[in-house]
Design an enzyme around this catalytic site. Structure first.
Site, PDB file in Angstrom:
ATOM      1  CB  CYS A 188       1.325   4.925   8.583  1.00 17.56           C
ATOM      2  SG  CYS A 188       1.761   6.547   7.892  1.00 17.56           S
TER       3      CYS A 188
ATOM      4  N   GLY B  81      10.219  -4.434   3.541  1.00 14.10           N
ATOM      5  CA  GLY B  81      11.337  -3.570   3.869  1.00 14.10           C
ATOM      6  C   GLY B  81      12.605  -3.916   3.110  1.00 14.10           C
TER       7      GLY B  81
ATOM      8  CE  LYS C 109       3.248  -2.636   4.976  1.00 14.95           C
ATOM      9  NZ  LYS C 109       4.129  -1.705   5.722  1.00 14.95           N
TER      10      LYS C 109
ATOM     11  N   PRO D 193       0.856  -1.202   0.000  1.00 18.83           N
ATOM     12  CG  PRO D 193       0.068  -0.994   2.186  1.00 18.83           C
ATOM     13  CD  PRO D 193       0.813  -1.915   1.286  1.00 18.83           C
TER      14      PRO D 193
END
Length: 323
Positions: free
Chosen positions: A99, A200, A141, A16
């Site tokens: 986030c 990542g 997530k 995303p």
């Protein structure tokens, strides 16, 4: 959708990305080896309150599948209601608890939700109660804690809440460019029975398989590297010319706003143009000029029909063609 984790040796996933992982880009990467795509993070409260916001932030079509729609939310009610809106047009819903941006933290969403595991678990349980369809995935997530035991406690609590799978960015909230902690992701995999996805610093297909070998994850999720090279999952080391051509065709079909159309191309061409070429290309300010420049530089042609459609005028706010 969950069958992917059983049938694919490695599930390759488009992350995303705010503004970027919209329908046109999802369609492109699906044609280059992507198995599963996420929508950009959407604000659940605005989504349930505004039809206009829903129309702008969530677009899809039957070929946009499997699709996970990600929401940022801080209450069970807004997340579960958002899930009901998109249930028939997606394969699953995902809660963003990763986030790290300051605005998200200040608003009480994103990575700050990691400090509220009971609330997160309640969000997930209530959503699963509203949508009992076992084929529809509910996922999360996250980022990790520096404290490994705390991280393991969190993921086990999430598993108990009934999530289908878990995506893990292997950095803490405060970390940006530090090395990803693959050992923690491996420990998470060993601590739960649901599929785990690693996220990542995965910048090539070779790295994706190396991460899987090191962590035993079921899938890998890529963001920036896929933005710069949409052909990554097909094994390309840089964006192939065929990918640029396909991007032009997709955007004519879907009527993408010029700013997004061009911005994606700036990312895609960063490593395949010289410095002087990038300066020229990045300064182009209309669709026809971009198409002409790319066709000339990479020696491909678009059909006359496609070229004519590029003169369509689009609404600046929505990217929808104006009649």
């Amino acid at each position: 959708m969950m069958d992917l984790f059983e049938t694919k040796p490695l599930v390759k996933i488009c992350a995303p990305m705010v503004r970027y992982s919209r329908l046109p880009f999802r369609q492109l990467v699906r044609e280059y080896g992507c198995d599963l795509a996420f929508s950009p993070m959407i604000m659940a409260d605005s989504f349930v309150k505004s039809q206009k916001y829903r129309d702008i932030e969530f677009t899809t079509h039957p070929n946009d599948n499997p699709l996970i729609v990600q929401f940022a939310a801080k209450t069970p009610e807004e997340f579960a209601e958002a899930a009901e809106y998109i249930y028939n047009d997606s394969s699953g819903i995902d809660l963003n608890c990763g986030c790290p941006q300051r605005w998200a933290i200040q608003d009480g969403i994103g990575a700050c939700m990691l400090n509220k595991p009971e609330v997160v678990a309640d969000i997930l349980r209530q959503t699963r109660n509203r949508i009992p369809d076992v084929e529809y995935s509910v996922s999360v997530k996250i980022r990790i804690f520096r404290d490994l035991e705390r991280t393991v406690d969190l993921v086990r609590q999430l598993e108990s809440a009934g999530i289908s799978f878990l995506s893990v960015h292997g950095r803490t909230i405060k970390e940006r460019s530090e090395p990803v902690n693959w050992d923690t992701i491996r420990t998470i995999v060993d601590s739960v029975s649901i599929p785990v996805i690693a996220n990542g610093d995965i910048n090539s297909l070779e790295k994706a398989y190396a991460v899987q070998e090191a962590t035993r994850v079921k899938g890998v999720m890529v963001a920036r590297a896929l933005l710069e090279n949409p052909g990554l999952f097909a094994g390309h080391s840089k964006t192939p010319a065929s990918c640029l051509k396909r991007w032009l065709e997709i955007n004519v079909e879907l009527g993408t706003h010029f700013t997004i159309f061009h911005r994606h191309l700036i990312h895609m061409t960063e490593s395949i143009l010289t410095k002087s070429e990038r300066k020229i290309f990045n300064g182009l300010n209309n669709r026809e000029a971009v198409i002409d420049w790319l066709c000339d530089r990479f020696e491909f042609q678009l059909s006359q029909c496609t070229r004519l459609e590029n003169n369509t005028v689009l609404d600046d706010s929505t990217g929808v063609p104006l009649m």
